[in-house]
Motif scaffolding. Structure first.
Motif, PDB file in Angstrom:
ATOM      1  N   TYR A 148      56.620  31.693  45.182  1.00  0.00           N
ATOM      2  CA  TYR A 148      58.040  32.568  44.355  1.00  0.00           C
ATOM      3  C   TYR A 148      57.936  33.751  43.324  1.00  0.00           C
ATOM      4  O   TYR A 148      58.233  34.469  43.510  1.00  0.00           O
ATOM      5  N   VAL A 149      56.036  34.366  43.988  1.00  0.00           N
ATOM      6  CA  VAL A 149      55.686  35.403  43.186  1.00  0.00           C
ATOM      7  C   VAL A 149      55.695  35.791  44.364  1.00  0.00           C
ATOM      8  O   VAL A 149      55.764  36.025  45.569  1.00  0.00           O
ATOM      9  N   ASP A 150      55.670  37.396  44.495  1.00  0.00           N
ATOM     10  CA  ASP A 150      55.445  38.793  44.933  1.00  0.00           C
ATOM     11  C   ASP A 150      54.321  39.117  45.227  1.00  0.00           C
ATOM     12  O   ASP A 150      53.699  40.533  45.019  1.00  0.00           O
ATOM     13  N   TYR A 151      52.914  38.365  44.545  1.00  0.00           N
ATOM     14  CA  TYR A 151      51.778  38.999  44.806  1.00  0.00           C
ATOM     15  C   TYR A 151      50.798  38.339  44.879  1.00  0.00           C
ATOM     16  O   TYR A 151      51.091  36.768  45.084  1.00  0.00           O
ATOM     17  N   LYS A 152      49.687  38.172  45.817  1.00  0.00           N
ATOM     18  CA  LYS A 152      48.936  37.257  46.469  1.00  0.00           C
ATOM     19  C   LYS A 152      48.005  36.440  44.086  1.00  0.00           C
ATOM     20  O   LYS A 152      47.424  37.331  44.079  1.00  0.00           O
ATOM     21  N   PRO A 153      48.589  35.295  44.967  1.00  0.00           N
ATOM     22  CA  PRO A 153      47.332  33.985  44.152  1.00  0.00           C
ATOM     23  C   PRO A 153      45.978  35.008  44.170  1.00  0.00           C
ATOM     24  O   PRO A 153      45.213  34.863  44.832  1.00  0.00           O
ATOM     25  N   GLN A 154      45.312  34.543  43.099  1.00  0.00           N
ATOM     26  CA  GLN A 154      44.223  35.591  42.084  1.00  0.00           C
ATOM     27  C   GLN A 154      43.346  34.148  41.589  1.00  0.00           C
ATOM     28  O   GLN A 154      43.904  33.578  40.825  1.00  0.00           O
ATOM     29  N   MET A 155      42.597  33.874  41.659  1.00  0.00           N
ATOM     30  CA  MET A 155      41.489  33.228  40.588  1.00  0.00           C
ATOM     31  C   MET A 155      39.843  34.562  39.364  1.00  0.00           C
ATOM     32  O   MET A 155      39.449  35.488  41.095  1.00  0.00           O
ATOM     33  N   PHE A 156      39.409  34.150  39.012  1.00  0.00           N
ATOM     34  CA  PHE A 156      39.099  34.483  38.612  1.00  0.00           C
ATOM     35  C   PHE A 156      38.628  33.857  37.395  1.00  0.00           C
ATOM     36  O   PHE A 156      38.649  32.334  36.478  1.00  0.00           O
ATOM     37  N   LEU A 157      37.306  33.913  37.828  1.00  0.00           N
ATOM     38  CA  LEU A 157      35.952  32.826  36.673  1.00  0.00           C
ATOM     39  C   LEU A 157      35.516  34.109  35.726  1.00  0.00           C
ATOM     40  O   LEU A 157      34.013  34.560  36.641  1.00  0.00           O
ATOM     41  N   MET A 158      34.863  33.133  34.336  1.00  0.00           N
ATOM     42  CA  MET A 158      34.320  34.386  33.444  1.00  0.00           C
ATOM     43  C   MET A 158      33.082  33.190  33.007  1.00  0.00           C
ATOM     44  O   MET A 158      33.249  32.418  33.146  1.00  0.00           O
ATOM     45  N   THR A 159      32.183  33.718  32.784  1.00  0.00           N
ATOM     46  CA  THR A 159      31.199  32.630  32.781  1.00  0.00           C
ATOM     47  C   THR A 159      29.891  33.688  32.028  1.00  0.00           C
ATOM     48  O   THR A 159      29.612  35.016  31.933  1.00  0.00           O
ATOM     49  N   ASN A 160      28.504  32.934  31.105  1.00  0.00           N
ATOM     50  CA  ASN A 160      27.694  33.856  30.690  1.00  0.00           C
ATOM     51  C   ASN A 160      26.199  33.099  31.536  1.00  0.00           C
ATOM     52  O   ASN A 160      26.849  32.489  32.584  1.00  0.00           O
ATOM     53  N   PRO A 161      25.442  34.111  31.959  1.00  0.00           N
ATOM     54  CA  PRO A 161      24.863  33.786  32.757  1.00  0.00           C
ATOM     55  C   PRO A 161      24.100  32.628  33.107  1.00  0.00           C
ATOM     56  O   PRO A 161      23.613  31.949  31.661  1.00  0.00           O
ATOM     57  N   ASP A 162      23.635  31.783  34.338  1.00  0.00           N
ATOM     58  CA  ASP A 162      22.872  30.657  34.002  1.00  0.00           C
ATOM     59  C   ASP A 162      22.222  30.903  34.941  1.00  0.00           C
ATOM     60  O   ASP A 162      22.486  30.551  36.463  1.00  0.00           O
ATOM     61  N   TYR A 163      20.923  30.754  35.438  1.00  0.00           N
ATOM     62  CA  TYR A 163      19.919  31.097  36.272  1.00  0.00           C
ATOM     63  C   TYR A 163      19.956  29.810  37.774  1.00  0.00           C
ATOM     64  O   TYR A 163      20.451  29.487  38.355  1.00  0.00           O
ATOM     65  N   HIS A 164      20.437  28.900  36.598  1.00  0.00           N
ATOM     66  CA  HIS A 164      21.139  27.109  37.700  1.00  0.00           C
ATOM     67  C   HIS A 164      21.797  26.975  38.539  1.00  0.00           C
ATOM     68  O   HIS A 164      22.099  26.283  38.790  1.00  0.00           O
TER      69      HIS A 164
END
Length: 234
Positions: A148-164
């Motif tokens: 029903y939307v006229d744009y491509k669904p997207q995912m955004f990941l917010m994070t602090n650095p984590d080596y593991h």
């Protein structure tokens, strides 16, 4: 009547806000404005009346704790919409005047990802993505669909650095300096492409390179990815 202006506070935030990749990862230290930027992104996507968005934290307490993204969202959006905005505190849900719905949800246990089996989201945001498993994030990719939307669904990941974190494996061979492990500034916002196959990520540096192996069209399974590093200076 006074006007309210909300905008990205730096070039990095602007790149993040304007990203059109299937998955956009923002890696930054505390103070880089990740929460603020993610709420601007949600506001942008919720302008469509049939939009359905979800913002995840690992536990329900993280959603509603003092200074949480839920509280920040309520403060930001009620300052913009003086009338017509419905804030449903019990459901952790905001319904915009145009009917768009933004949910705040948790996945404390890996099995909780199946609570979203019937979901259809035009926006998915993970606030502190390193708190989640790779399986949780990949599963939510399958829920990114909204006819029903006229744009491509997207995912955004917010994070602090984590080596593991598994996220380091997604970026280390391309976006990080092999000697120092520091992000390469010149590659901020540059898109790569991947195909998920046999529980692993096959990476390509261009769409053409990926299409040579997997073909084109939605059946190819090719998706785009970008990484944007940030610090408190951004």
């Amino acid at each position: 009547m006074s006007n309210i202006f909300l905008a990205p506070a730096s070039r990095k935030q602007e790149i993040f806000l304007n990203s059109d990749a299937n998955i956009t990862l923002a890696g930054g230290s505390a103070g880089s404005g990740k929460t603020y930027t993610s709420l601007l992104i949600a506001l942008k996507f919720m302008q469509h009346p049939r939009a359905t968005g979800v913002i995840f934290r690992r536990t329900s307490k993280m959603i509603t704790a003092p200074g949480s993204i839920w509280q920040e969202a309520v403060n930001m959006y009620t300052s913009i919409y003086k009338t017509g905005l419905r804030v449903r505190h019990r459901e952790n849900e905001i319904i915009f005047p145009n009917g768009a719905v933004l949910k705040f949800s948790h996945m404390q246990h890996e099995s909780n990802m199946y609570d979203h089996k019937g979901g259809q989201y035009s926006l998915v945001i993970f606030d502190e993505a390193t708190d989640f498993t790779e399986e949780m994030i990949i599963y939510l990719l399958s829920r990114m669909r909204n006819a029903y939307v006229d744009y491509k669904p997207q995912m955004f990941l917010m994070t602090n650095p984590d080596y593991h974190s598994f996220l380091r494996l997604w970026i280390q061979d391309f976006y990080l300096d092999p000697q120092s492990g520091i992000p390469k500034e010149e590659l901020a916002g540059v898109k790569r492409y991947f195909v998920r196959q046999s529980n692993s990520m096959l990476w390509y540096n261009s769409l053409e390179e990926a299409q040579l192996v997997h073909g084109d069209g939605e059946e190819s399974g090719i998706q785009s990815f970008t990484f944007i590093p940030a610090t408190c200076r951004d």
